[in-house]
Design a protein around this motif. Structure first.
Motif, PDB file in Angstrom:
ATOM      1  N   GLU A  58      52.522  31.706 -19.085  1.00  0.00           N
ATOM      2  CA  GLU A  58      52.281  32.848 -19.973  1.00  0.00           C
ATOM      3  C   GLU A  58      51.184  33.764 -19.457  1.00  0.00           C
ATOM      4  O   GLU A  58      50.224  34.046 -20.139  1.00  0.00           O
ATOM      5  N   LEU A  59      51.326  34.164 -18.221  1.00  0.00           N
ATOM      6  CA  LEU A  59      50.346  35.099 -17.678  1.00  0.00           C
ATOM      7  C   LEU A  59      51.077  36.321 -17.135  1.00  0.00           C
ATOM      8  O   LEU A  59      50.721  36.848 -16.096  1.00  0.00           O
ATOM      9  N   SER A  60      52.108  36.748 -17.847  1.00  0.00           N
ATOM     10  CA  SER A  60      52.932  37.813 -17.285  1.00  0.00           C
ATOM     11  C   SER A  60      52.141  39.082 -17.033  1.00  0.00           C
ATOM     12  O   SER A  60      52.523  39.886 -16.193  1.00  0.00           O
ATOM     13  N   VAL A  61      51.012  39.249 -17.719  1.00  0.00           N
ATOM     14  CA  VAL A  61      50.243  40.488 -17.460  1.00  0.00           C
ATOM     15  C   VAL A  61      49.796  40.581 -16.015  1.00  0.00           C
ATOM     16  O   VAL A  61      49.568  41.672 -15.513  1.00  0.00           O
ATOM     17  N   LYS A  84      56.187  45.267 -24.512  1.00  0.00           N
ATOM     18  CA  LYS A  84      54.754  45.286 -24.810  1.00  0.00           C
ATOM     19  C   LYS A  84      54.163  46.683 -24.770  1.00  0.00           C
ATOM     20  O   LYS A  84      53.213  46.966 -25.500  1.00  0.00           O
ATOM     21  N   GLU A 113      47.667  39.668 -22.777  1.00  0.00           N
ATOM     22  CA  GLU A 113      48.889  38.884 -22.846  1.00  0.00           C
ATOM     23  C   GLU A 113      49.321  38.656 -24.297  1.00  0.00           C
ATOM     24  O   GLU A 113      50.477  38.809 -24.647  1.00  0.00           O
ATOM     25  N   HIS A 114      48.368  38.287 -25.119  1.00  0.00           N
ATOM     26  CA  HIS A 114      48.749  37.812 -26.451  1.00  0.00           C
ATOM     27  C   HIS A 114      48.473  38.804 -27.565  1.00  0.00           C
ATOM     28  O   HIS A 114      48.926  38.608 -28.685  1.00  0.00           O
TER      29      HIS A 114
END
Lengths: 739, 118
Positions: A657-660, A705, A729-730
């Motif tokens: 979960e580090l797509s940024v 996003k 990210e979140h």
């Protein structure tokens, strides 16, 4: 000394020429056979003296130049060696002559590895000429009818027959000279900055190995390698060098795939290449103009402030994308590229350049490697490792690199050999089920054949070597170390999968030891993050190592749920803190004992290993950059390399979960280009679907996003600020979650 | 006599023209009206995504927006060169502060938090 247009002092030249012509010659009498001069031996010794006292002492190269121009090697030395009859073992004079020839051949074929700062005027004058001349020597030596290499080996045989302790220094020297000679022949290669106008095939790797096979050099090498401990303790590194120059760049798969499979692989390769070319041409044709070149199209592109941009040519007409691309490509200015200085030019120690061998040579080498693995691998490599560790005088800087490269090479070769053996056995089993199985040479215990490099001492040596070359920024060394470590990991994995229970147990042990060291984990992180301009070979190794390490670590930590890791660095910090406490002197012996007990506990502090945490540390922005550099070369990558990059990006974006970290304009641009072109991946390629899926999912995340978080539009231009990644990210802070 | 004449009138005066410095793509340019402020504006005004099923064309539109913006800000550089230069400029202290501020602006503020930060 004379100054002027002469390349060499005429007096020197006259001396050398007269010596060369006095050695001997071939004339009309005796059917053109070579006839020795009366004082041939003395002349040869004089030439040797000239080389040593004039060239070596004053670093001049003048004599070597004269000898090259006087055609000494082909005209005299090779003739003398070739005419040395095999049965003349007792002929003292002839063997003396042969030795004298060898003593000249070795220094003049010795590769010139001169550091740039040690260059003298004469080096500039002669070096190019001499390097080309050496190439000529090599060609003459391996293609001479008289079996020159065989003759050289014969010089060493009497010395080898005497036991080690009875040998004179001269005997030792002769054995070493023969090995140097073979090493030189194997090492000489066309210089990069000069044009060789002969036939390259005559000096290729294939022709060298062909000559080594046909002149029975391989048994000689095997004898020395297998008996390195007892009879030839100081010749080990020379055998290492010969092996290295023979095997560098050779893909073990070439040797160990079955012939039919290799053939089918080659035809597959050909059809693959044709397919690739077709795809390339198709993608070019899509953008090519459909009218002639003077059709004269002009397009305006409306800009937001009412301005227009003008674009010429038909390629801008069909879509806005193309128009913008065209606009970009017509810009003249290029950003100056940074060219690093300290990156080593790949010279004789280059092992990244692939070498292909001819079919017959593949067979020879296959047989040799088979025998080598069975008889000599363990003794030789254990011996050399010990020599490197004890820093013996004969060990030079490049030997460690060669050692680790060859370890990785032979480990891969052994794996491939096992695979093909089991396949063959399976095929045989199908054919004649029920008959007694043949005793195949590769029983389950054959990991023992490479066990010499799979023990704890080797791992320590390897990790020390990697650490040191990392600290010294010796990238090519590090490259060899990383390849070796990757191969070790894969071999151990294979052992763990073996049906034999002993193998499994040993593998379990080894894995435990490898993964137990926290230092290793940290080094992997540092390696992957540290890629910058080290060249493609290095990039390939570093990404492969990261890929393999993470995959195997994940598997291992799943199997061993409470895996422990030893950490060192923090222990030291704590120890230092507790020292002043002790100096107060209030707590006496008791406190002291308590303190040391605690210290001992701390230095070997263990922590439970958390794979998710490690993987998150692993997928940081720097490592993303490393893999982006790999992906940028997508047009030249193999499907295996592309898969490696794919898995990494997938892990970054969806597992951790580090797509940024992938939300960057340059990365999006690259991804878009890879899938949709122009000049993208071939859609018919295996693995293309996976890539398209991955990129689509990343893009979907971006699209989702962006409207919610306008700041991302800005942040996509930059590397992320570490503290902001979680929020980006979140959409909320970490603290906000717990509140 | 010669003693009072040589005042250098006869000598040609050499005019050393300085080479015109090319403009730089740095933090200053990025923070000017045509730089990031403009990018923030146009991205709000113009960026409309089609959503599911159109990922590639959406991203293509996004990239085109960046490219045209960059072409107006710094016409000299090609797109990818320009992106690299901007990335580098982002490492300066000033840019970092501004970037953090932009991020904070869009954060939903807990009551009272704003005063604490200032």
């Amino acid at each position: 000394a004379a100054h002027g247009p002469e390349t060499v002092d005429p007096v020197v030249r006259a001396h050398v020429y007269s010596l060369v012509s006095a050695i001997g010659g071939s004339g009309g009498e005796d059917d053109g056979r070579y006839v020795l001069g009366d004082d041939a031996l003395a002349c040869l010794r004089d030439i040797r003296r000239w080389l040593r006292l004039y060239d070596d002492k004053r670093q001049r190269l003048d004599v070597a130049r004269c000898l090259a121009e006087a055609n000494l090697v082909k005209g005299d030395l090779l003739e003398i060696l070739a005419s040395w009859p095999e049965d003349a073992t007792e002929d003292h004079m002839r063997s003396k002559l042969a030795q004298a020839c060898l003593e000249i051949l070795v220094p003049i074929t010795y590769p010139y590895n001169i550091e740039e700062e040690n260059f003298k005027r004469n080096h500039h004058k002669h070096l190019n000429y001499l390097q080309l001349a050496q190439l000529g020597y090599k060609r003459d030596i391996i293609h001479h009818d008289g079996q020159i290499l065989r003759a050289a080996v014969r010089i060493a045989l009497p010395c080898m027959a005497t036991p080690c302790r009875d040998r004179t220094p001269r005997d030792e020297g002769l054995i070493r000279f023969v090995l140097y000679f073979i090493r030189n022949v194997a090492e000489i290669a066309p210089p990069k900055n000069a044009v060789y106008d002969g036939d390259e095939a005559e000096v290729s790797r294939s022709s060298v190995i062909d000559a080594l096979q046909n002149q029975d050099v391989f048994p000689f090498l095997l004898t020395i390698a297998a008996n390195v401990k007892g009879d030839f303790p100081t010749q080990d590194v020379l055998v290492l060098e010969i092996l290295f120059h023979m095997l560098k760049g050779v893909d073990p798969e070439q040797l160990f795939l079955e012939e039919e499979k290799l053939a089918s692989k080659h035809t597959d390769e050909l059809s693959d290449l044709i397919q690739k070319e077709k795809a390339m041409l198709a993608s070019q044709a899509r953008d090519a103009p459909s009218r002639h070149s003077r059709f004269g199209t002009m397009v305006w592109l409306q800009r937001d402030n009412g301005n227009m941009s003008t674009i010429f040519g038909q390629d801008g007409i069909s879509s806005q994308d193309k128009a913008i691309r065209k606009m970009d490509s017509t810009k003249r200015w290029n950003k100056p590229k940074y060219r690093p200085r300290n990156v080593e030019e790949p010279g004789a120690n280059d092992f990244d350049t692939k070498v292909t061998l001819s079919q017959s040579v593949r067979k020879y080498l296959h047989d040799f490697i088979n025998e080598f693995l069975d008889s000599s691998f363990n003794p030789l490599f254990i011996h050399i490792r010990k020599a490197i560790e004890s820093e013996a005088d004969r060990v030079l800087g490049e030997h460690s690199r060669q050692y680790f490269y060859l370890v990785s090479w032979f480990l891969q070769a052994e794996c491939l050999r096992r695979q093909s053996a089991t396949q063959r056995a399976a095929a045989k089993g199908k054919q004649c089920a029920g008959k007694t199985p043949d005793s195949s040479p590769n029983d389950d215990n054959s990991f023992a054949l490479v066990a010499g490099v799979l023990n704890q001492e080797s791992f320590i040596a390897l990790s020390r070597f990697m650490q040191r070359s990392m600290d010294d920024k010796a990238w090519q060394d590090l490259n060899a170390g990383m390849r070796c470590f990757t191969r070790v990991l894969l071999t151990v994995q294979e052992m763990a999968d073996s049906p034999n229970e002993d193998d499994q147990e040993i593998a379990e042990n080894i894995q435990n030891r490898i993964f137990y060291e926290g230092m290793t984990h940290d080094r992997m992180l540092a390696l992957l993050r540290g890629y910058k301009y080290q060249g493609f070979g290095y990039l390939d190794s570093v990404t492969e190592l990261a890929h393999v390490f993470l995959r195997l670590l994940e598997r291992y930590s799943k199997q061993n749920v409470d895996m422990q890791v030893r950490i060192r660095s923090r222990a030291r910090k704590k120890k230092r803190q507790s020292i002043p406490n002790n100096e107060d002197g209030d707590q006496e012996i008791e406190g002291d004992a308590e303190e040391t007990r605690q210290a001992a506990e701390r230095t070997s502090r263990e922590r439970k290993f958390d794979f998710t945490r490690f993987a998150t540390r692993f997928t940081n922005e720097d490592s993303v950059n490393t893999f982006v550099s790999l992906a940028k070369a997508y047009a030249d990558l193999s499907s295996e390399q592309l898969k490696r990059a794919h898995r990494f990006f997938y892990r970054v974006a969806f597992k951790n979960e580090l797509s940024v970290l992938l939300f960057r304009v340059d990365i999006l641009h690259l991804f878009h280009k890879m899938i949709r072109g122009p000049g993208g991946l071939d859609p018919d390629m295996p693995g293309f679907k996976e890539w398209e899926e991955l990129v689509r999912n990343v893009f979907r995340k971006v699209v989702k996003k962006l409207p919610d978080r306008p700041e991302l539009v800005i942040e996509m231009l930059f590397k992320k600020i570490p503290g902001t990644v979680f929020y980006l990210e979140h959409g909320h802070d970490k603290a906000a979650m717990t509140r | 006599g010669d003693d009072n004449i040589d005042v250098g009138i006869d000598k040609e005066v050499e005019v050393v023209r300085k080479r015109k410095q090319a403009p730089k793509l740095d933090a200053e340019l990025l923070l000017s009206a045509n730089g990031i402020p403009k990018l923030r504006r146009i991205s709000k005004e113009r960026l409309r995504f089609k959503g599911k099923g159109h990922e590639y064309s959406d991203i293509s539109r996004l990239l085109n927006m960046y490219q045209l913006w960059l072409d107006e800000l710094y016409p000299r550089a090609k797109f990818l060169d320009g992106i690299t230069m901007i990335e580098k400029a982002g490492h300066t202290k000033r840019m970092q502060v501004m970037r953090k501020e932009w991020i904070n602006e869009s954060k939903p503020k807990a009551p009272g938090e704003e005063d604490m930060e200032r």
